[in-house]
Motif scaffolding. Structure first.
Motif, PDB file in Angstrom:
ATOM      1  N   LYS A 192     -21.178  87.008  -3.725  1.00 53.22           N
ATOM      2  CA  LYS A 192     -20.263  87.871  -2.969  1.00 53.22           C
ATOM      3  C   LYS A 192     -18.917  87.987  -3.696  1.00 53.22           C
ATOM      4  N   MET A 193     -18.427  86.863  -4.217  1.00 51.96           N
ATOM      5  CA  MET A 193     -17.160  86.870  -4.963  1.00 51.96           C
ATOM      6  C   MET A 193     -17.264  87.733  -6.217  1.00 51.96           C
ATOM      7  N   ALA A 194     -18.372  87.590  -6.934  1.00 56.95           N
ATOM      8  CA  ALA A 194     -18.559  88.359  -8.167  1.00 56.95           C
ATOM      9  C   ALA A 194     -18.569  89.858  -7.889  1.00 56.95           C
ATOM     10  N   ARG A 195     -19.264  90.265  -6.839  1.00 57.15           N
ATOM     11  CA  ARG A 195     -19.299  91.691  -6.464  1.00 57.15           C
ATOM     12  C   ARG A 195     -17.896  92.193  -6.132  1.00 57.15           C
ATOM     13  N   TYR A 196     -17.167  91.378  -5.401  1.00 59.11           N
ATOM     14  CA  TYR A 196     -15.798  91.752  -5.025  1.00 59.11           C
ATOM     15  C   TYR A 196     -14.927  91.896  -6.267  1.00 59.11           C
ATOM     16  N   LEU A 197     -15.004  90.922  -7.181  1.00 56.91           N
ATOM     17  CA  LEU A 197     -14.182  90.965  -8.394  1.00 56.91           C
ATOM     18  C   LEU A 197     -14.521  92.193  -9.244  1.00 56.91           C
ATOM     19  N   ILE A 201     -19.406  69.243 -16.837  1.00 53.92           N
ATOM     20  CA  ILE A 201     -19.701  68.805 -18.204  1.00 53.92           C
ATOM     21  C   ILE A 201     -20.806  67.768 -18.076  1.00 53.92           C
ATOM     22  N   GLU A 202     -22.032  68.208 -18.333  1.00 58.71           N
ATOM     23  CA  GLU A 202     -23.190  67.430 -17.944  1.00 58.71           C
ATOM     24  C   GLU A 202     -23.436  66.232 -18.862  1.00 58.71           C
ATOM     25  N   PRO A 203     -23.786  65.070 -18.253  1.00 57.64           N
ATOM     26  CA  PRO A 203     -24.228  63.923 -19.050  1.00 57.64           C
ATOM     27  C   PRO A 203     -25.602  64.175 -19.661  1.00 57.64           C
ATOM     28  N   VAL A 204     -26.106  63.155 -20.330  1.00 55.74           N
ATOM     29  CA  VAL A 204     -27.270  63.310 -21.193  1.00 55.74           C
ATOM     30  C   VAL A 204     -28.552  63.685 -20.453  1.00 55.74           C
ATOM     31  N   SER A 205     -28.680  63.351 -19.164  1.00 60.31           N
ATOM     32  CA  SER A 205     -29.958  63.583 -18.476  1.00 60.31           C
ATOM     33  C   SER A 205     -30.195  65.030 -18.089  1.00 60.31           C
ATOM     34  N   TYR A 206     -29.146  65.865 -18.125  1.00 64.05           N
ATOM     35  CA  TYR A 206     -29.294  67.260 -17.682  1.00 64.05           C
ATOM     36  C   TYR A 206     -29.925  68.105 -18.793  1.00 64.05           C
ATOM     37  N   PRO A 207     -31.020  68.793 -18.511  1.00 60.00           N
ATOM     38  CA  PRO A 207     -31.670  69.603 -19.554  1.00 60.00           C
ATOM     39  C   PRO A 207     -30.918  70.904 -19.839  1.00 60.00           C
ATOM     40  N   GLU A 208     -31.195  71.471 -20.993  1.00 56.48           N
ATOM     41  CA  GLU A 208     -30.618  72.777 -21.330  1.00 56.48           C
ATOM     42  C   GLU A 208     -31.091  73.816 -20.314  1.00 56.48           C
ATOM     43  N   GLY A 209     -30.153  74.665 -19.901  1.00 59.94           N
ATOM     44  CA  GLY A 209     -30.503  75.762 -19.014  1.00 59.94           C
ATOM     45  C   GLY A 209     -30.783  75.373 -17.576  1.00 59.94           C
ATOM     46  N   TRP A 210     -30.395  74.162 -17.162  1.00 58.53           N
ATOM     47  CA  TRP A 210     -30.762  73.675 -15.813  1.00 58.53           C
ATOM     48  C   TRP A 210     -30.156  74.523 -14.697  1.00 58.53           C
ATOM     49  N   LYS A 211     -29.028  75.193 -14.974  1.00 55.32           N
ATOM     50  CA  LYS A 211     -28.385  75.967 -13.903  1.00 55.32           C
ATOM     51  C   LYS A 211     -28.376  77.467 -14.198  1.00 55.32           C
ATOM     52  N   LYS A 212     -29.360  77.924 -14.955  1.00 55.23           N
ATOM     53  CA  LYS A 212     -29.386  79.338 -15.331  1.00 55.23           C
ATOM     54  C   LYS A 212     -29.525  80.260 -14.126  1.00 55.23           C
ATOM     55  N   HIS A 213     -30.073  79.736 -13.024  1.00 56.08           N
ATOM     56  CA  HIS A 213     -30.263  80.557 -11.820  1.00 56.08           C
ATOM     57  C   HIS A 213     -28.929  81.017 -11.230  1.00 56.08           C
ATOM     58  N   LEU A 214     -27.855  80.260 -11.496  1.00 57.45           N
ATOM     59  CA  LEU A 214     -26.552  80.641 -10.940  1.00 57.45           C
ATOM     60  C   LEU A 214     -26.051  81.939 -11.562  1.00 57.45           C
ATOM     61  N   ALA A 215     -26.069  82.005 -12.892  1.00 58.39           N
ATOM     62  CA  ALA A 215     -25.645  83.225 -13.580  1.00 58.39           C
ATOM     63  C   ALA A 215     -26.634  84.359 -13.336  1.00 58.39           C
ATOM     64  N   GLU A 216     -27.905  84.012 -13.278  1.00 61.86           N
ATOM     65  CA  GLU A 216     -28.959  85.013 -13.080  1.00 61.86           C
ATOM     66  C   GLU A 216     -28.750  85.749 -11.758  1.00 61.86           C
ATOM     67  N   GLY A 217     -28.420  84.990 -10.703  1.00 65.67           N
ATOM     68  CA  GLY A 217     -28.184  85.609  -9.400  1.00 65.67           C
ATOM     69  C   GLY A 217     -27.010  86.555  -9.403  1.00 65.67           C
ATOM     70  N   ILE A 218     -25.975  86.185 -10.155  1.00 68.79           N
ATOM     71  CA  ILE A 218     -24.790  87.040 -10.251  1.00 68.79           C
ATOM     72  C   ILE A 218     -25.076  88.257 -11.112  1.00 68.79           C
ATOM     73  N   LYS A 219     -25.779  88.055 -12.226  1.00 70.39           N
ATOM     74  CA  LYS A 219     -26.083  89.189 -13.121  1.00 70.39           C
ATOM     75  C   LYS A 219     -26.906  90.266 -12.410  1.00 70.39           C
ATOM     76  N   LYS A 220     -27.784  89.840 -11.530  1.00 64.26           N
ATOM     77  CA  LYS A 220     -28.593  90.815 -10.783  1.00 64.26           C
ATOM     78  C   LYS A 220     -27.763  91.602  -9.776  1.00 64.26           C
ATOM     79  N   SER A 221     -26.567  91.092  -9.487  1.00 60.18           N
ATOM     80  CA  SER A 221     -25.754  91.686  -8.419  1.00 60.18           C
ATOM     81  C   SER A 221     -24.567  92.496  -8.928  1.00 60.18           C
ATOM     82  N   VAL A 222     -24.272  92.423 -10.232  1.00 61.43           N
ATOM     83  CA  VAL A 222     -23.141  93.171 -10.786  1.00 61.43           C
ATOM     84  C   VAL A 222     -23.572  93.922 -12.036  1.00 61.43           C
ATOM     85  N   LYS A 223     -22.767  94.900 -12.418  1.00 60.51           N
ATOM     86  CA  LYS A 223     -23.062  95.679 -13.620  1.00 60.51           C
ATOM     87  C   LYS A 223     -22.202  95.245 -14.808  1.00 60.51           C
TER      88      LYS A 223
END
Length: 648
Positions: A241-246, A268-290
């Motif tokens: 919602k914030m991204a759409r507004y901005l 800033i993730e420690p060693v146990s976090y895999p690459e791309g673990w939170k890609k869904h966050l940006a993905e959700g925003i990208k689908k909602s803005v141009k």
């Protein structure tokens, strides 16, 4: 050679064209001068990343307010026109490589300390304490908030005058702009609080002010949290919602990160976090803005960067620590030299330094922050022989630098593999990044023609036969084994031996003595094999000296395995089936059942006859890493680099 269809494709933010999709996100460095100007050290640091293939550099947090807005002691500032000339030099330094640069405008709000602002009370949208900081902020007045809007706008104008290409507003990680946007930290009753629109008013006025003063062609990016990962804070749904507004008010790009100081491991993730673990966050925003989306996704390799772009989860890849570890990340990937990229090991040494009011350092890149001082390798080796004894991180780094300088390097390693303590550190769960570092260091020295002799512990005669110009001793340290009853029994083992020999111990009741990282990781290794594991520590806290987010990460995993951890318990004797302890708080004695005791009580330098003989027989001797002074990966790599770089 990997084919990149997206990573090196040109991109657009507003009317600004970027040469590729690699972005260096803002990371604190404390490399600015005490006056807040871009120092020579800072300019060299950013210039090297531009030269190394980065498309867009976003500077570290840049102060816009000297009264309440101090983030770090030596912080880049845009508060005064006097700072423009040095910002001009910074812009020119990166522009000559066709790299663009944004200034990230910042205010910490409640995530600051009174000691940073001459003892004054920290200020925030509402008087709500950040649990990590532990200081109660005062609520800013409406007039004060209006004044800060003007300071953000003035900071943007300073950037524009200096030739900086655009600005980013830091609205993520729980800082001031994010505090206004988040329902958790904004409980105001004036025009800046309450409804969604009111909570967005602060950032809205800043954006409209910058547009008015800097014009329509000056790019504005806003960094937001795709999820704050704190209860009652900004959720993924709220972030969309914030991204759409901005986007609706004219922002040119959204930079998606996550977390606040209260959920710091998600920033800033420690060693146990895999690459791309939170890609869904940006993905959700990208689908909602141009508008384009920049995303921080804990990316360490060009393969993952390309994959995320190909999937369409973001438009630009934010490569932070990856470009601290190797400033030539982009250049090496583009030239098909991926194996040469020095990998980030997610150890958090970089941010630990900055949070402790020091300048940024990197465990695997000793040149970080010293690019000017270590600009050129003297190619004066002339084929002279240098013997390096020990193939751990100190020895391998020394061998690399010596080989680059033109020395003929012979590297002796008594074991059948290279890596030393880093190799052992790669064996516990979630430590594959350390194995990547060992592979990278070995690959580099093999490419440079280093003569590697495994399973070989040289004698003095072996060394004399080489007639070496210099001898580098990097034999590591010895485990500390304090004398006490039963300590040499068959039921007592050293933590490093457990890892080195990959001991297959199962179904036992094990006590690990010592809760440094080696002890905790060995405990995890043993717990994963189905053992009942307990950790004892003689000091008052588990993990003394371990950076808090790293400690939180490993202890969280240990708790899932049911590992119990006890403090103020000193091992004093071992018997078959049990151990004797001393409570270091009240000096009472106690016992614990144990089938096996694992010692992880630290290491000491190797003081033995052989090292003394080396020093007696050869004039030019250098002692490195744990052989000199036990330390972390950074200490080993840094001493190896420095002593090889300065060999005359």
């Amino acid at each position: 050679m990997m084919e990149y269809n997206y990573l090196f494709k040109k991109g657009q933010i507003g009317r600004l064209t970027l040469k590729n999709r690699i972005v260096m996100p803002a990371m604190g460095t404390s490399l600015a001068s005490s006056t807040g100007e871009a120092s020579d050290r800072m300019i060299k640091y950013y210039e090297e990343r531009a030269k190394g293939g980065c498309g867009l550099i976003i500077t570290e947090i840049t102060r816009i307010d000297d009264e309440t807005g101090v983030g770090t002691p030596n912080q880049l500032c845009a508060t005064n026109a006097n700072q423009i000339p040095r910002l001009e030099r910074l812009a020119r330094a990166v522009h000559k490589y066709d790299t663009k640069i944004f200034l990230q405008l910042h205010h910490p709000g409640r995530q600051s300390h009174s000691r940073l602002i001459e003892g004054r009370q920290i200020a925030a949208p509402s008087a709500i304490t950040c649990k990590t900081i532990g200081e109660m902020p005062r609520e800013m007045t409406t007039e004060e908030v209006e004044g800060l809007v003007k300071k953000f706008v003035a900071g943007a104008k300073i950037a524009q005058i200096a030739g900086i290409d655009g600005v980013e507003l830091h609205g993520a990680h729980g800082y001031l702009i994010g505090q206004f946007m988040s329902p958790l930290t904004n409980k105001r009753t004036d025009k800046y609080g309450g409804s969604f629109v009111n909570r967005m008013r602060f950032v809205t006025e800043i954006i409209l002010g910058i547009r008015h003063i800097c014009g329509p062609n000056f790019p504005i990016s806003v960094r937001i949290d795709g999820d704050e990962f704190v209860e009652g804070g900004i959720s993924q749904e709220e972030a969309i919602k914030m991204a759409r507004y901005l986007e609706s008010i004219g922002v040119d790009s959204i930079n998606v990160s996550s977390g606040t100081y209260e959920s710091a491991v998600t920033i800033i993730e420690p060693v146990s976090y895999p690459e791309g673990w939170k890609k869904h966050l940006a993905e959700g925003i990208k689908k909602s803005v141009k508008i384009p989306v920049i995303a921080c996704n804990n990316v360490k390799t060009p393969e993952v960067a390309e994959k995320l772009l190909a999937e369409g989860s973001c438009d630009f890849i934010a490569l932070g620590r990856a470009q601290l570890a190797d400033p030539e990340f982009g250049k090496k990937a583009m030239e098909g030299r991926e194996k040469e990229i020095r990998p980030c090991i997610s150890c958090l040494h970089c941010i630990e330094q900055v949070m402790n009011a020091k300048t940024v350092e990197c465990a695997v890149n000793p040149r970080l922050g010293y690019e000017g001082e270590y600009a050129h390798y003297e190619k004066d080796g002339d084929g002279r022989v240098v013997a390096v004894i020990g193939g751990g991180p100190a020895g391998m780094e020394a061998a690399r630098v010596l080989a680059v300088r033109g020395f003929k390097v012979v590297l002796f390693e008594k074991k059948g593999h290279l890596g030393g303590s880093v190799y052992l550190g790669s064996i516990p769960p979630c430590k594959d990044k350390l194995k990547a570092l060992v592979n990278n260091m070995e690959y580099q020295i093999r490419q440079l023609g280093v003569d590697i002799r495994l399973n070989c512990a040289p004698t003095i005669e072996d060394l004399k036969a080489l007639n070496p110009y210099a001898v580098f001793v990097a034999m590591g340290g010895n485990a500390i084994v304090p004398e006490m009853p039963g300590i040499h029994g068959e039921n007592v083992v050293i933590a490093t031996d457990v890892l080195d020999k990959k001991m297959d111990i199962r179904g036992k009741k094990i006590v690990v003595a010592g809760s440094g990282m080696t002890g905790l990781e060995t405990a995890e290794y043993l717990a994963e094999k189905g053992n009942e594991v307990e950790v004892i520590e003689m000091q008052k806290n588990i993990g003394p000296g371990v950076h808090a987010p790293v400690l939180y990460d490993v202890t969280t995993r240990l708790k899932k395995y049911g590992v119990k951890m006890y403090t103020r318990r000193q091992l004093v004797a071992v018997e078959e089936g049990k151990i004797h302890l001393l409570n270091t708080y009240d000096n009472t004695k106690m016992t614990m059942d144990a089938d096996c005791v694992v010692l992880s009580l630290g290491v000491r330098p190797q003081v033995n006859e052989f090292v003394g003989d080396v020093e007696k027989n050869f004039k030019n001797v250098r002692i490195l890493g744990d052989s000199q002074r036990p330390g972390k990966v950074y200490d080993a790599v840094q001493t190896g680099f420095d002593k090889a770089y300065t060999l005359e």
